[in-house]
Design a protein around this motif. Sequence first.
Motif, PDB file in Angstrom:
ATOM      1  N   UNK A  89       0.745  -1.148  -0.011  1.00 28.06           N
ATOM      2  CA  UNK A  89      -0.160   0.106  -0.270  1.00 28.06           C
ATOM      3  C   UNK A  89       0.825   1.153   0.095  1.00 28.06           C
ATOM      4  N   UNK A  90       2.091   1.207   1.014  1.00 29.63           N
ATOM      5  CA  UNK A  90       2.850   2.386   0.772  1.00 29.63           C
ATOM      6  C   UNK A  90       3.565   2.542  -0.482  1.00 29.63           C
ATOM      7  N   UNK A  91       3.726   1.659  -1.224  1.00 22.02           N
ATOM      8  CA  UNK A  91       4.525   1.818  -2.559  1.00 22.02           C
ATOM      9  C   UNK A  91       3.551   2.398  -3.264  1.00 22.02           C
ATOM     10  N   UNK A  92       2.339   2.085  -3.316  1.00 24.05           N
ATOM     11  CA  UNK A  92       1.135   2.644  -4.293  1.00 24.05           C
ATOM     12  C   UNK A  92       0.826   3.861  -3.715  1.00 24.05           C
ATOM     13  N   UNK A  93       1.008   4.505  -2.405  1.00 21.23           N
ATOM     14  CA  UNK A  93       0.781   5.712  -1.776  1.00 21.23           C
ATOM     15  C   UNK A  93       1.749   6.719  -2.465  1.00 21.23           C
ATOM     16  N   UNK A  94       2.911   6.330  -2.383  1.00 19.80           N
ATOM     17  CA  UNK A  94       4.038   7.036  -2.958  1.00 19.80           C
ATOM     18  C   UNK A  94       3.853   7.350  -4.181  1.00 19.80           C
ATOM     19  N   UNK A  95       3.445   6.469  -4.900  1.00 20.78           N
ATOM     20  CA  UNK A  95       3.053   6.746  -6.669  1.00 20.78           C
ATOM     21  C   UNK A  95       2.157   7.675  -6.731  1.00 20.78           C
TER      22      UNK A  95
END
Length: 272
Positions: free
Chosen positions: A17-23
């Motif tokens: 989720x964090x990888x998606x949120x940074x994107x």
Amino acid sequence: MSTRIAITGAAGRMGRILIEAIGLAGDELSLAGAVERPESSLLGADSGELSGQGRNGVPVVGSLAEVIGDIDVLIDFTVPAATLEHVALCAQHAVAIVIGTTGFTPAEQAAIEQAAGQTAVCKATNFSTGVNLCFRLLDMAARVLGDDVDIEIYEAHHRHKIDAPSGTALSMGEVVADALGRDLQQVAVYGREGQTGARERDTIGFATVRAGDIVGDHTVTFAAEGERVEITHKASSRMSFGRGAVRAAGWLVEQPVGLYDMQDVLGLSKAN
Ligand code: NAD
């Protein structure tokens, strides 16, 4: 130049989720490292593909040491033992760290506080904006309702959660206990069974449910004779935590060395 963020626990529920949120966060923040356990079968995989977002060119590596020189801030949602290793490395390299892991012992908590003497640390048991607003509402409710009510905290989470009560429930207990001048360690009741006797007014009770895919429900009940107030938060997606943690990372790199929480990030802390 954009703020370079690494994620430890990159293949976990929150890591993805964090990888998606940074994107989603825009050009000011970028993913510069994705770290998993050294024995993970996912080492070398593209972290963007892992999080379902398509290739991002950032491979999963097996140690924070491999990327620590290339990042400004780490976001760590792993397990307590791993977080302690990561916070020590961040302190050594003056890299800021956002800690989402829960379930620390008092000794582990003390080690994190010590590391915050060397680098900026933002630690919160819950990074959602709504929960942090609830912390303020709970403080207000406890001060108004005072010693005339029984206070009980209910929490429910998915079946994979490994610690109980949730870190958020414990934080809610601390907010209420602080407002009433009680020591949570002395007044918490973590379960009831059999001949328990009547309830003592100044206790704070906790009830835990683990079931299915519940992302995180919390209710604090203030019950008096004839009425009760309930403050409830329900998370329906982990993105509420992901967005908050990424916001905290962007904020933290601008702060001096010290220990912060999400109340500070949102400008909700009592000092404000
Ligand atoms: P998870 O088990 O899905 O993910 C944890 C990941 O950490 C796993 O992929 C694991 O392989 C990895 N990991 C373990 N040791 C590691 C190491 N040494 N180096 C790199 N990676 C390592 O768990 P989750 O649901 O993502 O939750 C993780 C933590 O975050 C828990 O403590 C949970 O309670 C907490 N959490 C906090 C919030 C918050 O807002 N503060 C929200 C959700 C979850």
